[in-house]
Design an enzyme around this catalytic site. Structure first.
Site, mmCIF file in Angstrom:
data_model
loop_
_atom_site.group_PDB
_atom_site.id
_atom_site.type_symbol
_atom_site.label_atom_id
_atom_site.label_comp_id
_atom_site.label_asym_id
_atom_site.label_seq_id
_atom_site.Cartn_x
_atom_site.Cartn_y
_atom_site.Cartn_z
ATOM 1 N N HIS A 87 0.844 -1.202 0.000
ATOM 2 C CA HIS A 87 0.000 0.000 0.000
ATOM 3 C C HIS A 87 0.872 1.243 0.000
ATOM 4 O O HIS A 87 2.046 1.209 0.376
ATOM 5 C CB HIS A 87 -0.934 0.016 1.207
ATOM 6 C CG HIS A 87 -0.240 0.245 2.526
ATOM 7 N ND1 HIS A 87 0.029 1.513 3.006
ATOM 8 C CD2 HIS A 87 0.256 -0.619 3.452
ATOM 9 C CE1 HIS A 87 0.662 1.415 4.166
ATOM 10 N NE2 HIS A 87 0.820 0.128 4.461
ATOM 11 N N CYS A 88 0.300 2.348 -0.488
ATOM 12 C CA CYS A 88 0.950 3.653 -0.364
ATOM 13 C C CYS A 88 0.088 4.493 0.574
ATOM 14 O O CYS A 88 -0.624 3.945 1.407
ATOM 15 C CB CYS A 88 1.131 4.313 -1.726
ATOM 16 S SG CYS A 88 -0.404 4.570 -2.626
ATOM 17 N N MET A 89 0.103 5.808 0.425
ATOM 18 C CA MET A 89 -0.620 6.646 1.376
ATOM 19 C C MET A 89 -2.131 6.554 1.216
ATOM 20 O O MET A 89 -2.874 6.787 2.172
ATOM 21 C CB MET A 89 -0.190 8.109 1.237
ATOM 22 C CG MET A 89 1.182 8.396 1.815
ATOM 23 S SD MET A 89 1.553 10.150 1.884
ATOM 24 C CE MET A 89 0.430 10.673 3.181
ATOM 25 N N ARG A 130 -3.683 4.084 -1.395
ATOM 26 C CA ARG A 130 -4.148 2.970 -2.220
ATOM 27 C C ARG A 130 -3.614 1.620 -1.745
ATOM 28 O O ARG A 130 -2.457 1.519 -1.370
ATOM 29 C CB ARG A 130 -3.714 3.171 -3.681
ATOM 30 C CG ARG A 130 -4.121 4.511 -4.256
ATOM 31 C CD ARG A 130 -3.668 4.649 -5.697
ATOM 32 N NE ARG A 130 -3.940 5.987 -6.203
ATOM 33 C CZ ARG A 130 -3.904 6.331 -7.486
ATOM 34 N NH1 ARG A 130 -3.584 5.420 -8.387
ATOM 35 N NH2 ARG A 130 -4.157 7.559 -7.862
ATOM 36 N N VAL A 182 7.789 5.182 -1.700
ATOM 37 C CA VAL A 182 6.407 5.541 -1.358
ATOM 38 C C VAL A 182 5.908 4.815 -0.105
ATOM 39 O O VAL A 182 5.277 5.431 0.759
ATOM 40 C CB VAL A 182 5.466 5.294 -2.560
ATOM 41 C CG1 VAL A 182 4.006 5.267 -2.120
ATOM 42 C CG2 VAL A 182 5.664 6.381 -3.604
#
Length: 645
Positions: free
Chosen positions: A28-30, A32, A134
């Site tokens: 995951h990123c911030m 998604r 990320v």
């Protein structure tokens, strides 16, 4: 439907993704959840979009389900907890018989789709760097804020404004928290780089830790092969670690092929560590040391020139030094200056590089405000950037986008030139940059430092605003803005007639070779395989957008439909060369107005496809539409009708 629990939401996402056995791994990123998918045909994007708590879906090289900041990490963790693996770790494969053939076919289809995208080498490198950093951005933000507060307090203590006996213990606690990330950043980078490149993550962490030279005898240090001087910890920096882990991935994959399974777990990691570790210690780190010494000589010469020139050059080049992890070589220069004169004139100039990044990020935020994912990242990274912690801005925002990194450097150069021109601005101790450095500015000349900061902010903003926004990002923004503007218009129901944009063969959009267009992610319509390069307007309306790369034209009809004429597939990379545009933004169009002359041979020679796509991008304003004609047509022939709501 009521809000779902984390476990329920995780299960629903797996269902929409084609089941747990269709997912290779989850990260995951911030904002998604990112899934690597085995068979794209099993993914049900419409199902995913209807799940309560899902804000949107993007199907790129990874299937991306937008959840939003603050919750996405919990959902991703719930998903891997269901499977019993860690984030980023491949799911167990349970395959037999015909199922293996199905997966092999899916992998082949996936590889073919990726081959069609044909991204450039530089784009792939920047994307890999982005994928490495990320996932670390939340840690950067949290640690950066703690570090920024600690820096301000420490500088106030050094300046004598705060009492050391009262505040030191608080500072110690905050520094312990901060160092949990920044002291071991090379290790985290190695782990994530290994996941991106397909190496063993723990081995990647070990390769990252090698640059710390833990265990080296300080009385008999290893020597730099280029200079004969002792190696110092950290040489090679972050990018040295990334390069080493990339080499590790190549060696590991090769050894897995040739080492028997019975001894693979013993032989492969041992040989990999020896080969890559030795290369890292005796080649990559010494090479970085050689570059460092050369830079020190260059910086010493630039400082001897002085004035605005010195300030501009040093402010311009400091961000690349940080990126390569070479900025630590300047510490002896700072110390020598402080010992001899009571302050270092170099540190305030170099601090402008971070300020240039802040200005660049603000410009990106303004120009690309429709990009919610990027906006969330900028909002998280800006506060710590202002306080002098630049890693979130470098690795999460400007460097992955490419061009903004360069314009941020220009902003740093402008701020450095202002500091150099004012003169006499020094720091009494070595400390973080940004606003946190203000208390350490010597002789009451903090005002000059603040003027330099503002100049760097402005320089980075202006350079990025006008020259630093990537073309593809601008194109995406224009589409989003056009769709938003059209959505505000309420008009009576109208039937629009769409005509063929060229002489050639008409096909339904789902037959397009590009999965984004075929999946109707940008809207529905049709495409024509043209026989010549004369491209005409499919509808009557007004030119709303001409993309900077000339490969696409947006048209707004009188009924409010937003129509995109996209000339060729992946032709954005050709930078407008095959396209001779005959219309201007704001120009009224008939459905036989010549839009462009297109050099079809040049597009084919570049390895791109010549399909001329016509799409309605605001399909929420369409009640019905029908492709009435397929096959060979002349230009200007009616092929589709669409009725507005």
């Amino acid at each position: 439907m009521a809000d779902l629990s984390l476990i329920e939401l995780a299960k629903e996402i797996f269902t929409g993704a084609g089941g747990i056995d269709n997912v290779e791994n989850v990260v995951h990123c911030m904002t998604r959840v990112r899934m690597t998918i085995k068979d794209d045909t099993k993914v049900n994007k419409e199902y995913l979009k209807k799940i309560p708590g899902v804000l949107g879906v993007v199907d790129d090289e990874q299937l991306q389900v937008i959840i939003g900041p603050g919750k996405v990490n919990k959902v991703a963790q719930a998903m891997v907890d269901i499977v019993g693996v860690d984030l980023g770790e491949d799911f167990p494969q349970i395959l037999s018989g015909g199922k293996e053939k199905v997966q092999a076919k899916a992998e082949a289809m996936k590889a073919a789709q990726k081959e069609k995208q044909k991204s450039s080498r530089m784009k792939r490198i920047l994307k890999d760097i982005s994928n490495i950093f990320v996932p670390m951005i939340p840690a950067f933000v949290g640690s950066g804020i703690v570090a920024g507060i600690a820096s301000v307090l420490a500088n106030l203590v050094t300046a004598g404004t705060l009492d050391a006996a009262t505040w030191q213990q608080y500072l110690d606690v905050m520094n312990i928290l901060k160092n949990g990330l920044f002291s071991y950043l090379v290790i985290y980078t190695g782990v994530n780089a290994a996941r991106v490149f397909g190496a063993n993550p723990t081995m990647g962490g070990v390769i990252g830790a090698v640059v710390t030279l833990t265990g080296m005898n300080p009385e008999a240090p290893l020597l730099n092969l280029f200079t004969g001087e002792p190696l110092s910890a950290g040489q090679g920096g972050i990018l040295g670690v990334i390069f080493s882990v990339w080499l590790l991935s190549l060696v590991e994959k090769k050894l897995h092929q040739i080492i028997p399974d019975s001894i693979d777990i013993i032989v492969t990691p041992t040989i990999s560590l020896l080969v890559i570790g030795l290369a890292e210690i005796f080649f990559i780190m010494p090479l970085a040391g050689f570059i460092s010494n050369s830079m020190v000589s260059g910086i010493t010469w630039v400082l001897s020139v002085g004035g605005a020139f010195s300030g501009f050059v040093l402010g311009l080049l400091f961000l690349p030094m940080v990126m390569f992890g070479l900025h630590q070589i300047l510490t002896p220069i700072h110390i020598q200056m402080i010992d001899e004169t009571g302050s270092t004139m170099l540190l305030p100039i170099l601090a402008m590089a971070g300020a240039g990044q802040v200005g660049a990020a603000l410009a990106l935020w303004v120009r690309l405000r429709k990009d919610k994912d990027l906006s969330e990242m900028i909002k998280g990274a800006l506060p710590v950037g202002i306080l002098g912690i630049g890693e979130p801005l470098i690795y999460g925002i400007t460097l992955p986008l490419g061009r903004p990194f360069i314009t941020a450097c220009i902003g740093g150069g402008i701020g450095g030139a202002v500091i150099g021109a004012i003169g006499g601005i020094g720091a009494i101790a070595i400390g973080p940059s940004g606003a946190a450095l203000i208390p350490l500015i010597a002789n009451g000349r903090w005002w000059g430092y603040v003027v330099g900061l503002l100049a760097a902010y402005a320089g980075g903003f202006i350079a990025t605003f006008f020259f630093g926004i990537p073309k593809e990002k601008l194109a995406e923004e224009k589409v989003k803005e056009s769709s938003t503007d059209t959505a505000k218009i309420i008009l009576p129901a109208t039937t629009e007639v769409f005509k063929s944009v060229a002489r050639g063969s008409v096909h339904p959009l789902e037959e397009a070779s590009d999965p984004v267009f075929a999946g109707k992610m940008m809207g529905d319509g049709y495409f024509i395989e043209p026989e010549d390069g004369k491209i005409y307007s499919p509808v009557q309306g007004k030119v709303s957008t001409i993309f900077p790369t000339k490969h696409a034209i947006g048209i707004t009809t009188d009924s409010g439909l937003e129509v995109l004429v996209h000339m060729g597939i992946n032709t954005v990379e050709l930078e407008g060369k095959p396209f001779d545009i005959h219309v201007q933004e704001g120009q009224a169009l008939q459905n036989n107005t010549l839009l462009a002359d297109v050099d079809l041979a040049a597009i084919k020679q570049a390895g791109k496809e010549t399909s001329m796509l016509v799409m309605i991008t605001n399909m929420d304003h369409v009640s019905s539409h029908e492709l009435e004609k397929e096959g060979i047509v002349s230009s200007g022939i009616e092929v589709m009708k669409a009725t507005t709501i």
